[in-house]
Design a protein around this motif. Structure first.
Motif, mmCIF file in Angstrom:
data_model
loop_
_atom_site.group_PDB
_atom_site.id
_atom_site.type_symbol
_atom_site.label_atom_id
_atom_site.label_comp_id
_atom_site.label_asym_id
_atom_site.label_seq_id
_atom_site.Cartn_x
_atom_site.Cartn_y
_atom_site.Cartn_z
ATOM 1 N N ALA A 181 0.719 -1.343 0.111
ATOM 2 C CA ALA A 181 0.154 0.139 -0.103
ATOM 3 C C ALA A 181 0.855 1.327 -0.121
ATOM 4 C CB ALA A 181 -0.838 0.096 1.195
ATOM 5 N N GLY A 182 2.232 1.067 0.378
ATOM 6 C CA GLY A 182 2.910 2.186 0.433
ATOM 7 C C GLY A 182 3.338 2.676 -1.014
ATOM 8 N N LYS A 183 2.961 2.001 -1.768
ATOM 9 C CA LYS A 183 3.458 2.362 -3.381
ATOM 10 C C LYS A 183 2.048 3.129 -3.911
ATOM 11 C CE LYS A 183 6.241 -1.875 -4.543
ATOM 12 N NZ LYS A 183 7.334 -1.001 -5.275
ATOM 13 N N VAL A 184 1.072 3.334 -3.152
ATOM 14 C CA VAL A 184 -0.184 4.095 -3.707
ATOM 15 C C VAL A 184 -0.104 5.335 -2.541
ATOM 16 C CG1 VAL A 184 -2.473 4.035 -3.973
ATOM 17 C CG2 VAL A 184 -1.090 2.028 -4.315
ATOM 18 N N LYS A 185 0.039 6.348 -3.058
ATOM 19 C CA LYS A 185 -0.099 7.600 -2.325
ATOM 20 C C LYS A 185 -1.279 7.696 -1.535
ATOM 21 C CE LYS A 185 0.800 12.618 -2.595
ATOM 22 N NZ LYS A 185 0.760 13.878 -3.528
ATOM 23 N N GLY A 186 -1.164 7.980 -0.190
ATOM 24 C CA GLY A 186 -2.236 8.500 0.655
ATOM 25 C C GLY A 186 -3.311 7.092 0.892
#
Length: 259
Positions: free
Chosen positions: A188-193
């Motif tokens: 999920a850290g690869k998707v901003k926010g």
């Protein structure tokens, strides 16, 4: 189109066909095993009924199933479809997929740029339905956990981006890496926010597990032969060996009055 491009598309189609055939054979073996166990179990029917009753409402990990909680904005019958694209789009693509499924990734690699182009232009709406057949065929819970995490991403308004990350980071079919909720949160850290306390809790708690189970039941009830099943105009375009991203785009633009 250059010979190199034609060969690349032909190779992608062939790879997709091979993966779907492997999946079909695995499903056939699984069903055969179930039939065999059922026949043997006739001699101890009372005991079998007791086991079934004891396990009713539980998932593969023995966890008691909770209430069905659909992700925010889910649509369609029983709220089992996650929509991407403009509601006003004149064309709809219905995708049944499994995040552990190699053939689904092959479809993604081949068609994603075109699907993004068409949804961004407001010409196409995609309805994603999540299945967990690889968990059944290969054992494990990665399909279910990844689908739950994707539903959590939908709650946060980041389904499309996280969906793409899951395929970009898909482990080998035999590696149940997505069963690790820590790994799903890491991605999920690869998707901003997206990586928020609410998302983490949703993933760890399995908030949408029962919804995922219901979606998978709908897949089986639909009589589909495997994932991906991609419906356009009621027809499974994955089974059309002449289908290409360019042809799909042409079909969508024709429906939009631009072809």
């Amino acid at each position: 189109m250059s010979e190199k491009n034609r060969e690349g598309k032909r190779t992608a189609r062939e790879r997709l066909a091979v993966e779907r055939e492997k999946q079909r054979r695995a499903e056939k073996r699984r069903r055969g095993l179930i039939v065999g166990v059922t026949v043997v179990g006739v001699l101890g029917l009372a005991a079998v009924v007791g086991v079934v009753a004891a396990n009713a409402g539980r998932d593969d990990g023995g966890e008691k199933a909770g209430p069905v909680v659909a992700p925010s904005g889910a649509q369609g019958k029983d709220g089992l479809a996650i929509p991407v694209g403009e509601e006003s789009a004149r064309s709809t693509l219905t995708v049944w997929e499994d995040f552990r499924c190699p053939a689904c990734k092959s479809f993604e690699v081949t068609y994603r740029p075109t699907i993004h182009e068409l949804t961004d232009a407001g010409k196409l709406k995609v309805e994603y339905h999540l299945a967990t057949i690889i968990d059944g065929n290969m054992r494990g819970s990665g399909s279910r956990e990844a689908a739950n995490a994707a539903a959590c991403a939908q709650d946060a308004g980041h389904f499309a981006a996280y969906h793409d990350v899951l395929y970009d980071e898909q482990p080998l079919e035999t590696d149940d890496a997505f069963a690790d909720t820590g790994r799903l949160i890491e991605l999920a850290g690869k998707v901003k926010g997206l990586d928020t306390p609410a998302f983490r809790a949703c993933v760890r708690d399995g908030k949408h597990h029962s919804w995922v189970d219901k979606s998978n039941e709908a897949f089986r009830a639909g009589g589909f032969t495997g994932t991906p099943t991609v419906l356009f105009g009621g027809k499974n375009i994955v089974q059309d060996r002449t289908m290409t991203p360019a042809k799909l785009k042409q079909m969508v633009e024709r429906q939009s009055g631009q072809g």
